[in-house]
Design a protein around this motif. Structure first.
Motif, PDB file in Angstrom:
ATOM      1  N   VAL A  20     -11.681  -8.243   0.295  1.00  0.00           N
ATOM      2  CA  VAL A  20     -10.777  -7.279   1.178  1.00  0.00           C
ATOM      3  C   VAL A  20      -9.874  -7.307  -0.374  1.00  0.00           C
ATOM      4  N   ASN A  21      -9.691  -9.018  -0.851  1.00  0.00           N
ATOM      5  CA  ASN A  21      -8.869  -8.772  -1.506  1.00  0.00           C
ATOM      6  C   ASN A  21      -8.559  -7.727  -2.801  1.00  0.00           C
ATOM      7  N   VAL A  22      -9.190  -7.700  -3.339  1.00  0.00           N
ATOM      8  CA  VAL A  22      -9.375  -6.990  -4.770  1.00  0.00           C
ATOM      9  C   VAL A  22      -9.610  -5.619  -4.119  1.00  0.00           C
ATOM     10  N   ILE A  23     -10.328  -5.442  -3.268  1.00  0.00           N
ATOM     11  CA  ILE A  23     -10.592  -3.663  -3.225  1.00  0.00           C
ATOM     12  C   ILE A  23      -8.739  -3.140  -2.649  1.00  0.00           C
ATOM     13  N   VAL A  24      -7.989  -3.885  -2.169  1.00  0.00           N
ATOM     14  CA  VAL A  24      -7.057  -3.817  -1.735  1.00  0.00           C
ATOM     15  C   VAL A  24      -5.859  -3.986  -3.416  1.00  0.00           C
ATOM     16  N   LEU A  25      -6.263  -4.432  -4.186  1.00  0.00           N
ATOM     17  CA  LEU A  25      -5.278  -4.882  -5.862  1.00  0.00           C
ATOM     18  C   LEU A  25      -6.276  -4.002  -6.243  1.00  0.00           C
ATOM     19  N   TRP A  26      -7.143  -3.044  -6.088  1.00  0.00           N
ATOM     20  CA  TRP A  26      -7.331  -1.778  -6.614  1.00  0.00           C
ATOM     21  C   TRP A  26      -6.985  -0.978  -6.330  1.00  0.00           C
ATOM     22  N   ASN A  27      -6.841  -0.289  -5.676  1.00  0.00           N
ATOM     23  CA  ASN A  27      -6.655   0.973  -4.559  1.00  0.00           C
ATOM     24  C   ASN A  27      -4.636   1.436  -4.770  1.00  0.00           C
ATOM     25  N   THR A  28      -3.958  -0.406  -4.614  1.00  0.00           N
ATOM     26  CA  THR A  28      -3.112  -0.403  -4.864  1.00  0.00           C
ATOM     27  C   THR A  28      -2.129   0.265  -6.934  1.00  0.00           C
ATOM     28  N   LEU A  29      -3.796  -0.508  -7.393  1.00  0.00           N
ATOM     29  CA  LEU A  29      -3.441  -0.489  -9.165  1.00  0.00           C
ATOM     30  C   LEU A  29      -3.284   1.725  -9.240  1.00  0.00           C
ATOM     31  N   TYR A  30      -4.411   1.673  -8.811  1.00  0.00           N
ATOM     32  CA  TYR A  30      -4.268   3.326  -9.223  1.00  0.00           C
ATOM     33  C   TYR A  30      -3.612   4.570  -7.762  1.00  0.00           C
ATOM     34  N   MET A  31      -2.785   3.580  -6.707  1.00  0.00           N
ATOM     35  CA  MET A  31      -2.073   4.724  -5.873  1.00  0.00           C
ATOM     36  C   MET A  31      -0.415   4.994  -6.454  1.00  0.00           C
ATOM     37  N   GLU A  32      -0.296   3.462  -7.337  1.00  0.00           N
ATOM     38  CA  GLU A  32       0.598   3.246  -8.420  1.00  0.00           C
ATOM     39  C   GLU A  32       0.920   4.525  -9.618  1.00  0.00           C
ATOM     40  N   SER A  33      -0.653   3.977 -10.186  1.00  0.00           N
ATOM     41  CA  SER A  33      -0.857   5.075 -11.721  1.00  0.00           C
ATOM     42  C   SER A  33      -0.625   6.894 -10.540  1.00  0.00           C
ATOM     43  N   ALA A  34      -1.412   6.866 -10.099  1.00  0.00           N
ATOM     44  CA  ALA A  34      -1.436   8.415  -9.253  1.00  0.00           C
ATOM     45  C   ALA A  34       0.929   8.525  -8.764  1.00  0.00           C
ATOM     46  N   ILE A  35       0.744   7.922  -8.365  1.00  0.00           N
ATOM     47  CA  ILE A  35       2.045   8.256  -8.324  1.00  0.00           C
ATOM     48  C   ILE A  35       3.367   8.465  -9.456  1.00  0.00           C
ATOM     49  N   HIS A  36       2.576   7.164 -10.146  1.00  0.00           N
ATOM     50  CA  HIS A  36       3.206   7.856 -11.422  1.00  0.00           C
ATOM     51  C   HIS A  36       3.453   8.675 -12.454  1.00  0.00           C
ATOM     52  N   HIS A  37       1.862   9.535 -12.094  1.00  0.00           N
ATOM     53  CA  HIS A  37       1.251  10.794 -13.021  1.00  0.00           C
ATOM     54  C   HIS A  37       1.894  11.791 -12.119  1.00  0.00           C
ATOM     55  N   LEU A  38       2.230  11.799 -11.200  1.00  0.00           N
ATOM     56  CA  LEU A  38       2.848  12.959 -10.116  1.00  0.00           C
ATOM     57  C   LEU A  38       4.004  13.172 -10.438  1.00  0.00           C
ATOM     58  N   ARG A  39       4.248  11.956 -10.388  1.00  0.00           N
ATOM     59  CA  ARG A  39       6.378  11.793 -10.596  1.00  0.00           C
ATOM     60  C   ARG A  39       6.799  12.824 -12.229  1.00  0.00           C
ATOM     61  N   ARG A  52       3.908   5.558   4.280  1.00  0.00           N
ATOM     62  CA  ARG A  52       2.641   5.665   5.278  1.00  0.00           C
ATOM     63  C   ARG A  52       1.354   5.767   4.263  1.00  0.00           C
ATOM     64  N   LEU A  53       1.217   4.623   2.707  1.00  0.00           N
ATOM     65  CA  LEU A  53       0.143   4.804   2.488  1.00  0.00           C
ATOM     66  C   LEU A  53      -0.520   3.882   2.321  1.00  0.00           C
ATOM     67  N   SER A  54      -2.137   3.423   2.367  1.00  0.00           N
ATOM     68  CA  SER A  54      -2.353   1.966   2.993  1.00  0.00           C
ATOM     69  C   SER A  54      -3.261   1.955   1.336  1.00  0.00           C
ATOM     70  N   PRO A  55      -3.633   0.682   0.771  1.00  0.00           N
ATOM     71  CA  PRO A  55      -4.512   0.479   0.305  1.00  0.00           C
ATOM     72  C   PRO A  55      -5.854   0.205   1.052  1.00  0.00           C
ATOM     73  N   LEU A  56      -5.949   0.602   2.403  1.00  0.00           N
ATOM     74  CA  LEU A  56      -6.739   0.247   2.944  1.00  0.00           C
ATOM     75  C   LEU A  56      -7.695   1.196   3.923  1.00  0.00           C
ATOM     76  N   GLY A  57      -7.060   2.341   3.841  1.00  0.00           N
ATOM     77  CA  GLY A  57      -7.445   3.587   4.241  1.00  0.00           C
ATOM     78  C   GLY A  57      -7.991   4.476   3.199  1.00  0.00           C
ATOM     79  N   HIS A  58      -9.172   4.278   2.980  1.00  0.00           N
ATOM     80  CA  HIS A  58     -10.296   4.516   1.949  1.00  0.00           C
ATOM     81  C   HIS A  58     -11.166   4.980   2.648  1.00  0.00           C
TER      82      HIS A  58
END
Length: 94
Positions: A20-39, A52-58
């Motif tokens: 669970v911790n690995v999934i949260v870290l992985w998804n958080t890093l990629y969500m951050e990367s996606a936000i950076h790309h969008l900006r 409203r984002l959640s690294p477990l809601g996928h």
């Protein structure tokens, strides 16, 4: 929990917690990367939307079954995978 003895169940819970911790870290890093790309593309990503984002809601997270991970060499050396661009928000990745 498949083990009948307490120590086996504790081992399984520990492994599940690690996953669970690995999934949260992985998804958080990629969500951050996606936000950076969008900006960078000029999109306005508000703090309210980010809250409203959640690294477990996928839908790609499955806590049942067995997993086999074959990572590309670049990822093994610490690089991030490229973002999957051009998909609709609710469209599953293939």
């Amino acid at each position: 929990m498949r083990q009948r003895y307490r120590e086996g169940q504790e081992d399984q819970l520990g492994a599940l917690g690690l996953i669970v911790n690995v999934i949260v870290l992985w998804n958080t890093l990629y969500m951050e990367s996606a936000i950076h790309h969008l900006r960078q593309q000029g999109s306005d990503v508000s703090l309210e939307d980010m809250a409203r984002l959640s690294p477990l809601g996928h839908s790609n997270i499955n806590m049942l079954g067995r997993y086999c991970f074959e990572l590309p060499q670049a990822v093994q050396l610490g690089a991030m995978r490229s973002l999957r661009l051009g998909h609709e928000l609710n469209e599953p990745f293939t």
